[in-house]
Design a protein around this motif. Structure first.
Motif: not given
Length: 245
Positions: A132-141, A164-167, A98-106
């Motif tokens: 990232s924000r301070p002390l932020e932890i990113v989970k897979p997916g 939207y960025i998928s990690f 649609g009008d949104d974009l999706f980007y994948e980053h490892t």
């Protein structure tokens, strides 16, 4: 039209009707001296014309751009249109919905636990700083969103969708960490579940062996086995043979 009659046999005739070879079924002819030097009496001429197609911001896959009355012309007919249909090419990094974009980053495991920072090259060549924000932890997916950094909305060029960025998180290979490093990580990370199993519980369990598996190859193997089973006749089944003539 021209009507011709021919005799097939005694008392038998055949009448045929076909287009006149002189007027080619049009019902009129033009004298040679009156014929146009360009079209030779055909009433149409070949012409090359350049059409400029303007793709507006935000147009989507399958959108049609019509040039009315620009198709081939012919006498006594309504001229049709030329219609261009947009085909959106795939991008190696960005996916459009649609009008949104999706980007994948490892991310590396260290980045996922201790913070990350990278530059994202956008479709319009702008450089976006992602951190990232301070002390932020990113989970897979996990997903993050940047508002108003998606595709322009058609006919509303100053409005955009979201980005939207998928990690995904890349873990170390087995054996990459030493025993000392594992113990150091255990001292830093949250503790393991404290419940210990009794000897009786362990005696009642069956020990298993975990093996690495490539699920894509595993599915191919299962499909191949299922195909072979379908071709193999069951017990007592007889093959049908062709009858000899």
């Amino acid at each position: 039209m021209k009507v011709s009659i021919r005799q097939l046999g005694p008392g038998m005739i055949q009448q045929m009707q076909h287009a006149c070879p002189d007027c080619k079924g049009s019902g009129e002819t033009i004298n040679e001296k009156d014929k146009c030097s360009q079209c030779k009496g055909e009433k149409v001429v070949q012409e090359k014309k350049i059409l400029e197609v303007f793709v507006e911001k935000g147009m989507k896959h399958g959108r049609k751009i019509t040039f009315a009355g620009e198709a081939d012309e012919a006498p006594d007919t309504v001229t049709g249109d030329i219609v261009f249909v947009l085909q959106e090419k795939e991008h190696p990094k960005f996916k459009r919905k649609g009008d949104d974009l999706f980007y994948e980053h490892t991310l590396s495991l260290t980045e996922a636990l201790c913070g990350y920072q990278f530059i994202l090259a956008h479709l319009d060549s702008r450089q976006l700083l992602i951190k990232s924000r301070p002390l932020e932890i990113v989970k897979p997916g996990q997903f993050k969103v940047i508002s108003d950094e998606g595709m322009p909305i058609h006919q509303r060029p100053f409005m955009k969708g979201n980005l939207y960025i998928s990690f995904s998180v890349e873990f170390p290979e087995s054996g990459a960490l030493s025993v000392e490093q594992c113990k150091a990580l255990e001292a830093i990370l949250p503790p393991k579940p404290s419940r210990e199993m009794t000897d009786m519980e362990l005696d009642e369990c069956e020990e298993t062996i975990l093996q690495d598996v490539n699920m894509e190859e595993e599915m191919k193997r299962k499909r191949h086995e299922a195909y072979e089973e379908e071709d193999t006749p069951g017990p007592g089944a007889s093959r049908v043979q062709c009858a000899q003539q």
